[in-house]
Design a protein around this motif. Structure first.
Motif, mmCIF file in Angstrom:
data_model
loop_
_atom_site.group_PDB
_atom_site.id
_atom_site.type_symbol
_atom_site.label_atom_id
_atom_site.label_comp_id
_atom_site.label_asym_id
_atom_site.label_seq_id
_atom_site.Cartn_x
_atom_site.Cartn_y
_atom_site.Cartn_z
ATOM 1 N N ASP A 1 2.007 25.103 -1.004
ATOM 2 C CA ASP A 1 1.442 23.849 -1.486
ATOM 3 C C ASP A 1 2.451 22.706 -1.370
ATOM 4 O O ASP A 1 2.091 21.571 -1.101
ATOM 5 C CB ASP A 1 0.997 23.987 -2.945
ATOM 6 N N VAL A 2 3.727 23.022 -1.581
ATOM 7 C CA VAL A 2 4.766 22.007 -1.441
ATOM 8 C C VAL A 2 4.813 21.496 -0.002
ATOM 9 O O VAL A 2 4.880 20.287 0.244
ATOM 10 C CB VAL A 2 6.140 22.571 -1.861
ATOM 11 N N GLU A 3 4.792 22.416 0.947
ATOM 12 C CA GLU A 3 4.821 22.032 2.347
ATOM 13 C C GLU A 3 3.577 21.218 2.717
ATOM 14 O O GLU A 3 3.658 20.236 3.459
ATOM 15 C CB GLU A 3 4.919 23.278 3.224
ATOM 16 N N GLU A 4 2.428 21.628 2.183
ATOM 17 C CA GLU A 4 1.197 20.897 2.461
ATOM 18 C C GLU A 4 1.255 19.491 1.876
ATOM 19 O O GLU A 4 0.801 18.519 2.489
ATOM 20 C CB GLU A 4 0.019 21.667 1.875
ATOM 21 N N TRP A 5 1.835 19.389 0.697
ATOM 22 C CA TRP A 5 1.965 18.097 0.025
ATOM 23 C C TRP A 5 2.871 17.162 0.831
ATOM 24 O O TRP A 5 2.563 15.993 1.024
ATOM 25 C CB TRP A 5 2.545 18.338 -1.373
ATOM 26 N N LYS A 6 4.000 17.668 1.323
ATOM 27 C CA LYS A 6 4.919 16.862 2.120
ATOM 28 C C LYS A 6 4.296 16.489 3.467
ATOM 29 O O LYS A 6 4.516 15.381 3.968
ATOM 30 C CB LYS A 6 6.227 17.614 2.326
ATOM 31 N N ALA A 7 3.523 17.410 4.040
ATOM 32 C CA ALA A 7 2.845 17.116 5.303
ATOM 33 C C ALA A 7 1.834 15.990 5.115
ATOM 34 O O ALA A 7 1.698 15.107 5.971
ATOM 35 C CB ALA A 7 2.145 18.368 5.834
ATOM 36 N N ALA A 8 1.143 16.001 3.971
ATOM 37 C CA ALA A 8 0.188 14.931 3.681
ATOM 38 C C ALA A 8 0.898 13.595 3.519
ATOM 39 O O ALA A 8 0.405 12.556 3.964
ATOM 40 C CB ALA A 8 -0.600 15.269 2.415
ATOM 41 N N SER A 9 2.079 13.625 2.890
ATOM 42 C CA SER A 9 2.865 12.405 2.727
ATOM 43 C C SER A 9 3.298 11.851 4.086
ATOM 44 O O SER A 9 3.166 10.652 4.353
ATOM 45 C CB SER A 9 4.095 12.688 1.860
ATOM 46 N N LYS B 1 1.894 12.371 6.911
ATOM 47 C CA LYS B 1 0.705 11.924 7.628
ATOM 48 C C LYS B 1 0.313 10.518 7.188
ATOM 49 O O LYS B 1 -0.069 9.674 8.012
ATOM 50 C CB LYS B 1 -0.440 12.905 7.377
ATOM 51 N N LEU B 2 0.416 10.256 5.881
ATOM 52 C CA LEU B 2 0.097 8.925 5.368
ATOM 53 C C LEU B 2 1.081 7.889 5.897
ATOM 54 O O LEU B 2 0.686 6.778 6.271
ATOM 55 C CB LEU B 2 0.110 8.933 3.836
ATOM 56 N N THR C 1 0.828 -1.205 0.000
ATOM 57 C CA THR C 1 0.000 0.000 0.000
ATOM 58 C C THR C 1 0.863 1.256 0.000
ATOM 59 O O THR C 1 0.600 2.217 -0.717
ATOM 60 C CB THR C 1 -0.930 0.003 1.230
ATOM 61 N N ALA C 2 1.920 1.231 0.798
ATOM 62 C CA ALA C 2 2.843 2.368 0.828
ATOM 63 C C ALA C 2 3.503 2.563 -0.529
ATOM 64 O O ALA C 2 3.619 3.691 -1.027
ATOM 65 C CB ALA C 2 3.906 2.148 1.906
ATOM 66 N N GLN C 3 3.939 1.470 -1.156
ATOM 67 C CA GLN C 3 4.593 1.571 -2.464
ATOM 68 C C GLN C 3 3.636 2.053 -3.540
ATOM 69 O O GLN C 3 4.049 2.644 -4.536
ATOM 70 C CB GLN C 3 5.160 0.205 -2.854
ATOM 71 N N THR C 4 2.332 1.807 -3.355
ATOM 72 C CA THR C 4 1.342 2.206 -4.346
ATOM 73 C C THR C 4 0.950 3.671 -4.230
ATOM 74 O O THR C 4 0.850 4.382 -5.227
ATOM 75 C CB THR C 4 0.086 1.321 -4.211
ATOM 76 N N PHE C 5 0.740 4.144 -3.003
ATOM 77 C CA PHE C 5 0.160 5.474 -2.824
ATOM 78 C C PHE C 5 1.188 6.573 -2.540
ATOM 79 O O PHE C 5 0.942 7.735 -2.864
ATOM 80 C CB PHE C 5 -0.874 5.440 -1.689
ATOM 81 N N LEU C 6 2.318 6.235 -1.934
ATOM 82 C CA LEU C 6 3.274 7.284 -1.582
ATOM 83 C C LEU C 6 3.950 7.958 -2.774
ATOM 84 O O LEU C 6 4.222 9.163 -2.715
ATOM 85 C CB LEU C 6 4.336 6.730 -0.636
ATOM 86 N N PRO C 7 4.280 7.236 -3.869
ATOM 87 C CA PRO C 7 4.954 7.921 -4.982
ATOM 88 C C PRO C 7 4.182 9.110 -5.533
ATOM 89 O O PRO C 7 4.786 10.049 -6.059
ATOM 90 C CB PRO C 7 5.085 6.816 -6.042
ATOM 91 N N ALA C 8 2.867 9.111 -5.397
ATOM 92 C CA ALA C 8 2.076 10.237 -5.901
ATOM 93 C C ALA C 8 2.410 11.534 -5.175
ATOM 94 O O ALA C 8 2.256 12.628 -5.737
ATOM 95 C CB ALA C 8 0.583 9.940 -5.747
ATOM 96 N N VAL D 1 -1.256 1.556 11.505
ATOM 97 C CA VAL D 1 -2.024 0.397 11.045
ATOM 98 C C VAL D 1 -1.156 -0.859 11.070
ATOM 99 O O VAL D 1 -1.605 -1.936 11.481
ATOM 100 C CB VAL D 1 -2.571 0.646 9.624
ATOM 101 N N GLY D 2 0.108 -0.710 10.643
ATOM 102 C CA GLY D 2 1.011 -1.842 10.643
ATOM 103 C C GLY D 2 1.223 -2.417 12.035
ATOM 104 O O GLY D 2 1.208 -3.637 12.232
#
Length: 351
Positions: free
Chosen positions: A207-215, A217-218, A186-193, A225-226
């Motif tokens: 937006d860059v900072e927000e994008w990295k924060a979302a990464s 967080k995931l 799941t990490a390999q599938t969704f994180l590259p985006a 979950v693991g």
């Protein structure tokens, strides 16, 4: 049957040789199936691989019933059934993969560009090896560890119960592994985006900072979950050996030999959770050299320790304690790398 007895049984060796020959025919199909499955998961399609597994399972069951039970073909029939099952599963993924992953008229790079008028492939031999070599090191590191453990367990006193107890623990661990590996995938599938901003957001610092924060967080969510899944599956496999060993063996001597492994197996399974999640995250972040280095070092350190355990003639529980420490070392290295990367990114943003 022991080695000398097997060597003195030409019928058994002939059957085994025939089985291996038939199964070897499925290796190209198995490789293609693995590539298609990985590509579909990368395209966020987990349904098609699941359908392919259903086809494969159905064909295998029907094949085993007809060839082994009805036509009495024995090992040869089982091998043919497995071969047909792998073919069915791979064929089931080819059509959906072409529609989802390839542009119309694509030749998969099998025809020269002057015929297809296509651009140069993004992935060539050099880029493939750059990615594949570290991943191969990871896979070999995982597989060889279990081989070293089994070799050590086979040399300990109390045979054959000692080796049987080890094999039970190993089988239960393999049963638990897919529940943890799925989080890695799941990490390999969704994180590259999160590594590539949408075109309309590029160049905007906020937006860059927000994008990295979302990464981040995931990643944190996947780690949580693991750990939860790891705790649940570890308690299940540990409880089977501790309280209901009759599920896996009816031999009372083997049950007694396996019981001391319950808590240690549970610990090893639980520690595999952060290994799997962190490994998937680091692969998505292209930290392949670091991953390969950790696997190389840890795998190189494991055999000398297991040789000492074997030479000392201790209980088989020492083999599994070694494995739990092995997973603890890997998880510590992987989590430390993630924290270092996160802190370095935050420091760069602040500066």
């Amino acid at each position: 049957m022991k080695g000398p007895e097997a060597a003195a049984s030409p019928g058994l060796l002939n059957s085994a040789h025939e089985y291996v020959q038939i199964r070897a025919l499925s290796m190209p199909t198995s490789l293609l199936g693995g590539v298609l499955q990985a590509a579909l998961l990368g395209a966020k399609d987990s349904v098609t691989p699941l359908v392919a597994i259903a086809y494969s399972t159905a064909v295998n069951l029907v094949g085993d019933y007809l060839l082994v039970s009805r036509f009495h073909m024995g090992l040869k029939g089982a091998a043919i059934a497995t071969l047909c099952a792998q073919l069915a599963g791979t064929i089931a993924m080819i059509g959906p993969a072409r529609k989802k992953l390839l542009s119309k008229g694509s030749s998969l790079g099998l025809l020269p560009r002057w015929i297809t008028n296509s651009a140069q492939d993004a992935i060539n031999g050099k880029t493939f090896l750059k990615f594949a070599a570290p991943v191969l090191t990871l896979i070999l590191g995982k597989i060889s560890a279990f081989g070293f453990m089994t070799n050590a367990a086979a040399g300990l006193p109390g045979q054959p119960q000692t080796l049987a107890a080890h094999q039970i623990a190993l089988s239960l661990f393999f049963f638990a592994s897919p529940f943890l590996e799925v989080i890695s995938q799941t990490a390999q599938t969704f994180l590259p985006a999160y590594g590539v901003l949408p075109k309309e957001q590029r160049g905007k610092k906020a937006d860059v900072e927000e994008w990295k924060a979302a990464s981040n967080k995931l990643v944190l969510r996947l780690e949580k979950v693991g750990l939860m899944v790891g705790a649940m599956i570890a308690s299940v496999v540990g409880s089977i050996i501790a309280f209901t060993p009759g599920i896996v063996t009816k031999d009372l001597a083997v049950q007694a030999a396996a019981k001391p492994l319950a808590a240690i197996l549970a610990a090893g399974a639980f520690l595999t959770a952060p290994v799997a999640v962190s490994e998937g995250t680091l692969i998505a972040q292209k930290e392949l050299s670091y991953l390969a280095g950790v696997y190389f070092v840890s795998t190189a350190l494991l055999p000398p320790v297991l040789r000492k355990i074997r030479a000392g003639g201790g209980p088989v529980s020492q083999v599994w304690i070694c494995f739990a420490l092995f997973q603890l070392f890997r998880s510590s290295c992987f989590v430390a790398r993630l924290l270092m990367t996160k802190n370095r990114t935050e420091a760069q943003e602040e500066s």
